[in-house]
Structures are given as structure tokens and as C-alpha cells.
Design a protein around this motif. Structure first.
Motif, PDB file in Angstrom:
ATOM      1  N   CYS A   1      -1.445  -6.590  -3.690  1.00 39.89           N
ATOM      2  CA  CYS A   1      -0.721  -5.760  -4.672  1.00 39.89           C
ATOM      3  C   CYS A   1       0.796  -5.799  -4.483  1.00 39.89           C
ATOM      4  O   CYS A   1       1.531  -5.515  -5.425  1.00 39.89           O
ATOM      5  N   ALA A   2       1.276  -6.143  -3.283  1.00 35.71           N
ATOM      6  CA  ALA A   2       2.733  -6.145  -3.068  1.00 35.71           C
ATOM      7  C   ALA A   2       3.395  -7.078  -4.081  1.00 35.71           C
ATOM      8  O   ALA A   2       2.929  -8.199  -4.306  1.00 35.71           O
ATOM      9  N   GLY A   3       4.461  -6.608  -4.682  1.00 36.50           N
ATOM     10  CA  GLY A   3       5.166  -7.448  -5.643  1.00 36.50           C
ATOM     11  C   GLY A   3       6.517  -6.853  -5.975  1.00 36.50           C
ATOM     12  O   GLY A   3       6.739  -5.648  -5.799  1.00 36.50           O
ATOM     13  N   ILE A   4       7.436  -7.702  -6.423  1.00 37.72           N
ATOM     14  CA  ILE A   4       8.726  -7.220  -6.910  1.00 37.72           C
ATOM     15  C   ILE A   4       8.936  -7.742  -8.324  1.00 37.72           C
ATOM     16  O   ILE A   4       8.376  -8.779  -8.699  1.00 37.72           O
TER      17      ILE A   4
ATOM     18  N   VAL B   1      -0.977  -2.634   4.348  1.00 40.68           N
ATOM     19  CA  VAL B   1       0.120  -3.546   4.693  1.00 40.68           C
ATOM     20  C   VAL B   1       1.326  -3.224   3.818  1.00 40.68           C
ATOM     21  O   VAL B   1       1.199  -3.125   2.588  1.00 40.68           O
ATOM     22  N   ASP B   2       2.476  -3.086   4.425  1.00 40.38           N
ATOM     23  CA  ASP B   2       3.710  -2.872   3.668  1.00 40.38           C
ATOM     24  C   ASP B   2       4.893  -3.087   4.626  1.00 40.38           C
ATOM     25  O   ASP B   2       4.742  -2.980   5.841  1.00 40.38           O
ATOM     26  N   ARG B   3       6.051  -3.388   4.042  1.00 46.84           N
ATOM     27  CA  ARG B   3       7.244  -3.480   4.900  1.00 46.84           C
ATOM     28  C   ARG B   3       7.896  -2.110   5.070  1.00 46.84           C
ATOM     29  O   ARG B   3       8.785  -1.934   5.889  1.00 46.84           O
ATOM     30  N   ASP B   4       7.454  -1.141   4.265  1.00 47.40           N
ATOM     31  CA  ASP B   4       8.014   0.214   4.286  1.00 47.40           C
ATOM     32  C   ASP B   4       7.278   1.041   5.356  1.00 47.40           C
ATOM     33  O   ASP B   4       6.236   1.649   5.087  1.00 47.40           O
ATOM     34  N   VAL B   5       7.847   1.046   6.555  1.00 52.08           N
ATOM     35  CA  VAL B   5       7.172   1.672   7.702  1.00 52.08           C
ATOM     36  C   VAL B   5       7.051   3.183   7.496  1.00 52.08           C
ATOM     37  O   VAL B   5       6.001   3.782   7.767  1.00 52.08           O
TER      38      VAL B   5
ATOM     39  N   PRO C   1      -2.347  -5.598 -15.168  1.00 50.50           N
ATOM     40  CA  PRO C   1      -1.864  -4.343 -15.763  1.00 50.50           C
ATOM     41  C   PRO C   1      -0.719  -4.590 -16.742  1.00 50.50           C
ATOM     42  O   PRO C   1       0.014  -5.582 -16.638  1.00 50.50           O
ATOM     43  N   GLY C   2      -0.570  -3.656 -17.679  1.00 46.37           N
ATOM     44  CA  GLY C   2       0.594  -3.668 -18.563  1.00 46.37           C
ATOM     45  C   GLY C   2       1.660  -2.752 -17.977  1.00 46.37           C
ATOM     46  O   GLY C   2       1.987  -2.848 -16.794  1.00 46.37           O
ATOM     47  N   LEU C   3       2.162  -1.831 -18.798  1.00 44.55           N
ATOM     48  CA  LEU C   3       3.227  -0.922 -18.346  1.00 44.55           C
ATOM     49  C   LEU C   3       2.598   0.262 -17.609  1.00 44.55           C
ATOM     50  O   LEU C   3       1.950   1.106 -18.238  1.00 44.55           O
ATOM     51  N   ILE C   4       2.774   0.315 -16.305  1.00 44.51           N
ATOM     52  CA  ILE C   4       2.162   1.360 -15.480  1.00 44.51           C
ATOM     53  C   ILE C   4       3.286   2.227 -14.897  1.00 44.51           C
ATOM     54  O   ILE C   4       4.227   1.705 -14.274  1.00 44.51           O
TER      55      ILE C   4
ATOM     56  N   ALA D   1       0.807  -1.229   0.000  1.00 44.11           N
ATOM     57  CA  ALA D   1       0.000   0.000   0.000  1.00 44.11           C
ATOM     58  C   ALA D   1       0.833   1.269   0.000  1.00 44.11           C
ATOM     59  O   ALA D   1       0.320   2.342  -0.317  1.00 44.11           O
ATOM     60  N   ALA D   2       2.122   1.168   0.358  1.00 42.58           N
ATOM     61  CA  ALA D   2       2.900   2.391   0.613  1.00 42.58           C
ATOM     62  C   ALA D   2       3.326   3.121  -0.650  1.00 42.58           C
ATOM     63  O   ALA D   2       3.694   4.293  -0.585  1.00 42.58           O
ATOM     64  N   SER D   3       3.279   2.458  -1.805  1.00 41.46           N
ATOM     65  CA  SER D   3       3.710   3.174  -3.012  1.00 41.46           C
ATOM     66  C   SER D   3       3.038   2.630  -4.265  1.00 41.46           C
ATOM     67  O   SER D   3       2.328   1.618  -4.218  1.00 41.46           O
ATOM     68  N   GLY D   4       3.238   3.336  -5.358  1.00 38.16           N
ATOM     69  CA  GLY D   4       2.816   2.868  -6.681  1.00 38.16           C
ATOM     70  C   GLY D   4       1.319   2.584  -6.782  1.00 38.16           C
ATOM     71  O   GLY D   4       0.484   3.371  -6.338  1.00 38.16           O
ATOM     72  N   ILE D   5       1.007   1.425  -7.371  1.00 40.97           N
ATOM     73  CA  ILE D   5      -0.386   1.065  -7.642  1.00 40.97           C
ATOM     74  C   ILE D   5      -1.165   0.901  -6.333  1.00 40.97           C
ATOM     75  O   ILE D   5      -2.315   1.357  -6.208  1.00 40.97           O
ATOM     76  N   GLY D   6      -0.537   0.266  -5.337  1.00 36.91           N
ATOM     77  CA  GLY D   6      -1.211   0.066  -4.045  1.00 36.91           C
ATOM     78  C   GLY D   6      -1.620   1.394  -3.425  1.00 36.91           C
ATOM     79  O   GLY D   6      -2.739   1.544  -2.924  1.00 36.91           O
TER      80      GLY D   6
HETATM   81  N1  LIG Z   1       4.028  -0.929 -12.427  1.00 35.77           N
HETATM   82  C1  LIG Z   1       3.789  -1.773 -13.432  1.00 35.77           C
HETATM   83  O1  LIG Z   1       4.082  -1.521 -14.613  1.00 35.77           O
HETATM   84  C2  LIG Z   1       3.107  -3.095 -13.136  1.00 35.77           C
HETATM   85  C3  LIG Z   1       2.605  -3.829 -14.209  1.00 35.77           C
HETATM   86  C4  LIG Z   1       1.967  -5.036 -13.955  1.00 35.77           C
HETATM   87  C5  LIG Z   1       1.834  -5.487 -12.679  1.00 35.77           C
HETATM   88  N2  LIG Z   1       2.347  -4.772 -11.643  1.00 35.77           N
HETATM   89  C6  LIG Z   1       2.198  -5.297 -10.294  1.00 35.77           C
HETATM   90  O2  LIG Z   1       1.598  -4.328  -9.479  1.00 35.77           O
HETATM   91  C7  LIG Z   1       2.086  -4.447  -8.155  1.00 35.77           C
HETATM   92  C8  LIG Z   1       2.612  -3.108  -7.670  1.00 35.77           C
HETATM   93  O3  LIG Z   1       3.594  -2.629  -8.560  1.00 35.77           O
HETATM   94  P1  LIG Z   1       4.192  -1.154  -8.387  1.00 35.77           P
HETATM   95  O4  LIG Z   1       4.842  -0.791  -9.658  1.00 35.77           O
HETATM   96  O5  LIG Z   1       3.160  -0.273  -7.800  1.00 35.77           O
HETATM   97  O6  LIG Z   1       5.336  -1.471  -7.315  1.00 35.77           O
HETATM   98  P2  LIG Z   1       6.019  -0.562  -6.192  1.00 35.77           P
HETATM   99  O7  LIG Z   1       7.401  -1.050  -6.061  1.00 35.77           O
HETATM  100  O8  LIG Z   1       5.776   0.885  -6.447  1.00 35.77           O
HETATM  101  O9  LIG Z   1       5.194  -0.951  -4.877  1.00 35.77           O
HETATM  102  C9  LIG Z   1       5.323  -2.209  -4.297  1.00 35.77           C
HETATM  103  C10 LIG Z   1       5.088  -2.072  -2.811  1.00 35.77           C
HETATM  104  O10 LIG Z   1       5.253  -3.376  -2.221  1.00 35.77           O
HETATM  105  C11 LIG Z   1       6.004  -3.242  -1.032  1.00 35.77           C
HETATM  106  N3  LIG Z   1       6.728  -4.483  -0.739  1.00 35.77           N
HETATM  107  C12 LIG Z   1       7.786  -4.992  -1.426  1.00 35.77           C
HETATM  108  N4  LIG Z   1       8.228  -6.094  -0.815  1.00 35.77           N
HETATM  109  C13 LIG Z   1       7.433  -6.310   0.271  1.00 35.77           C
HETATM  110  C14 LIG Z   1       7.401  -7.293   1.294  1.00 35.77           C
HETATM  111  N5  LIG Z   1       8.297  -8.281   1.327  1.00 35.77           N
HETATM  112  N6  LIG Z   1       6.450  -7.201   2.252  1.00 35.77           N
HETATM  113  C15 LIG Z   1       5.563  -6.176   2.246  1.00 35.77           C
HETATM  114  N7  LIG Z   1       5.546  -5.214   1.298  1.00 35.77           N
HETATM  115  C16 LIG Z   1       6.475  -5.277   0.330  1.00 35.77           C
HETATM  116  C17 LIG Z   1       6.977  -2.108  -1.304  1.00 35.77           C
HETATM  117  O11 LIG Z   1       7.481  -1.544  -0.099  1.00 35.77           O
HETATM  118  C18 LIG Z   1       6.101  -1.151  -2.115  1.00 35.77           C
HETATM  119  O12 LIG Z   1       5.438  -0.220  -1.273  1.00 35.77           O
HETATM  120  C19 LIG Z   1       3.127  -5.567  -8.177  1.00 35.77           C
HETATM  121  O13 LIG Z   1       2.535  -6.783  -7.777  1.00 35.77           O
HETATM  122  C20 LIG Z   1       3.516  -5.623  -9.636  1.00 35.77           C
HETATM  123  O14 LIG Z   1       3.996  -6.892 -10.020  1.00 35.77           O
HETATM  124  C21 LIG Z   1       2.985  -3.579 -11.835  1.00 35.77           C
END
Ligand SMILES: NC(=O)c1ccc[n+]([C@@H]2O[C@H](COP(=O)([O-])OP(=O)(O)OC[C@H]3O[C@@H](n4cnc5c(N)ncnc54)[C@H](O)[C@@H]3O)[C@@H](O)[C@H]2O)c1
Length: 257
Positions: A90-93, A39-43, A186-189, A18-23
Motif C-alpha cells: 500500500c505504500a505510495g506517493i 511496514v512504514d518509514r514513519d516510526v 481506488p479512485g478519490l479516497i 501501514a502508518a496512515s491513510g488506506i494502509g
Molecule cells: N488516497 C487516494 O485517493 C488514493 C487513490 C488511489 C490509490 N491510492 C494509493 O493508496 C496508497 C495509500 O495512499 P494514502 O492516500 O493512504 O497515502 P498516505 O500518504 O496516507 O499513506 C502512505 C504511507 O506510506 C508511507 N511511506 C511513504 N513513503 C515510504 C517509504 N519510502 N517507505 C516506507 N513507507 C513509506 C507513509 O509514511 C504513509 O504512512 C498509495 O499507494 C496510493 O497511491 C490512494
């Protein structure tokens, strides 16, 4: 409880990553009408989220790679809000590493966060929903990479393809309990993180990527939030097990002769 746009949401929604990006964009869409368990690991990021969106955001810090800690984290979240009726996983790497250079540890990390954590989060929330005799809706954030292969993302693509199938299985198992499970792809966000990758790769590569998208540009996180809200709400009451693309047409085919 009524969400923005007049679409009705049943109650508190837990959002991971939730702390950044799409979340973060999803949190912005849901609050203040709906209580969000962020929920996020980024306090520090969670603290900023609370500062920006106010008291309807409840911070639930935790590392979702620690599978054995997820049930405790969900218990904390449930107790904070008194219930959970929606989940957004939504959390992902998305590291980029050619397969021959990919360590087992990196493979495990990607699968642990992108696939195992949504399973563990869903399992823990759904058990509580069933015990409390309430329904709910879950949205898993997959990716166009679940369908399109690309060099360097074997672990990521496999994790998201797995997430699509996990979504389908969860939808079938939990439909009798009034719990729906869908995914968005999602595609390229243009999140900060993705644009960091794009800058590192250079302008030419970024433009080549855009040329493969029929709509001709990257999407913004805000362009996904109405779809997520729709899937969380009763407006989508007959949708379950779906994977909804939000990719500007990227996965349709090749947009040139
Ligand atoms: N941005 C894109 O182009 C895109 C495209 C398709 C899918 N997605 C998916 O969307 C989701 C979000 O992508 P985003 O670009 O917003 O990413 P982002 O890196 O901006 O945000 C991800 C968040 O997850 C948190 N996180 C990472 N590891 C964690 C852990 N171990 N425990 C708890 N939190 C954790 C981070 O602190 C961060 O706040 C991901 O699942 C990604 O695969 C993104």
C-alpha cells in the motif's frame, strides 16, 4: 486463523504504508484477529498504530525506496511473526508535477516506491512462502490513475499501470505455488494526505472532481477494507491477477451528457 466478519485468513499479513491513510484502515480491519506486520518509514506513526490497535501489530520500520534493504526488512518481519501468509503493498506517493517540470530524480522516486518496492517485497516474501511450502495472497494497491490520464501525474500513472501488469505477471508465475496476486484500484479516497491536496487546490477544483464521479462523492479508506480482506482470504480462492476498481464509478466513462 479467522479474520473479522468470519472470513478466514491463513495467518500474518504484512501491510506496507501501514502508518496512515488506506494502509492504516486496513490494519484496523485485520487486527486483532490477524497478526499484522506494519511496514512504514514513519516510526512515530508505527508507534501510534501499536498504541491504537495493540499487540497484534508488529512494527517493522524501514524505507522501501532502499531496494537493497528490502530483503532484510522482510526477513525481520518473517522472523517476528514466524510466517507471512498475506501481503498488502500500500505504500505510495503521489506528487503532482507537469512533465516538463518533472526531474529525473522525482520520476525515479515515484517508480522506486510505487512499482519497484512491491516487486521487491513480493519477490522476498514469495521465496520464503515457497521455501516454507505455504500458500498466500497478495493485494497491490493500484489506482484509477492506472487507467485515467491526468495532467501532472505521468510518473504516478505509469507506476500504477505498471503495478497492474506486475500483478498479472506475478499471478501467472506464482499460481502453481498456491499464491494469488490481485490489485485494487481506488479512485478519490479521502485520506488526510489527499484532503491536504484538495484544500490546496481549492473548493471549485474539488467539486469539479466530485462531479466526475458517478457516486458523487469521495470514498473513505474504510470503504476499501472489506474488499482487501476478501482478496486476502480464501473467500476469493478463484481470483488471481485481477484489478478490482473501488472508485465510485470514476473509470466507467463520463457521467453527464
Ligand atoms: N488516497 C487516494 O485517493 C488514493 C487513490 C488511489 C490509490 N491510492 C494509493 O493508496 C496508497 C495509500 O495512499 P494514502 O492516500 O493512504 O497515502 P498516505 O500518504 O496516507 O499513506 C502512505 C504511507 O506510506 C508511507 N511511506 C511513504 N513513503 C515510504 C517509504 N519510502 N517507505 C516506507 N513507507 C513509506 C507513509 O509514511 C504513509 O504512512 C498509495 O499507494 C496510493 O497511491 C490512494
Amino acid at each position: 486463523m479467522t479474520g473479522t466478519g468470519g472470513i478466514s485468513l491463513a495467518g500474518p499479513v504484512l501491510v506496507t504504508g501501514a502508518a496512515s491513510g488506506i494502509g492504516k484502515a486496513i490494519v484496523g480491519r485485520l487486527t486483532p484477529e490477524v497478526a499484522v506486520l506494519a511496514v512504514d518509514r514513519d516510526v512515530a506513526g508505527l508507534a501510534r498504530l501499536h498504541g491504537e490497535f495493540g499487540d497484534s501489530v508488529h512494527a517493522v520500520p524501514g524505507d522501501l525506496m532502499e531496494a537493497n534493504a528490502i530483503d532484510d526488512l522482510i526477513e525481520r518481519a518473517w522472523d517476528l511473526a514466524g510466517s507471512i501468509r498475506g501481503v498488502v503493498n500500500c505504500a505510495g506517493i503521489y506528487p503532482v508535477t507537469p512533465m516538463l517540470e518533472m526531474s529525473i530524480a522525482e520520476w525515479d522516486q515515484v517508480l522506486a516506491l510505487n512499482l519497484r518496492a512491491p516487486f521487491a517485497v513480493m519477490r522476498s516474501v514469495v521465496q520464503r512462502m515457497i521455501d516454507a511450502k505455504v500458500g498466500g495472497s497478495i493485494v497491490n494497491v493500484s489506482s484509477s490513475a492506472s487507467r485515467l490520464a491526468r495532467p501532472g501525474i505521468a510518473h504516478y500513472g505509469a507506476s500504477k499501470a505498471g503495478l497492474n501488469q506486475l500483478t498479472a505477471n506475478a499471478a501467472i508465475e506464482w499460481a502453481p505455488h498456491g499464491i494469488r496476486v490481485n490489485a485494487i484500484a481506488p479512485g478519490l479516497i479521502a485520506t488526510e494526505n489527499v484532503m491536504k491536496y484538495a484544500r490546496a487546490a481549492g473548493q471549485a477544483e474539488h467539486e469539479a472532481k466530485l462531479a466526475r464521479i458517478p457516486i458523487g462523492r469521495e470514498g473513505q479508506p474504510e470503504e476499501l477494507v472489506d474488499l482487501v480482506q476478501f482478496l486476502l482470504s480464501d473467500a476469493s480462492s478463484y481470483c488471481t491477477g485481477g484489478v478490482f476498481p473501488a472508485d465510485g464509478g470514476l473509470t466507467l466513462g463520463i457521467p453527464s451528457y
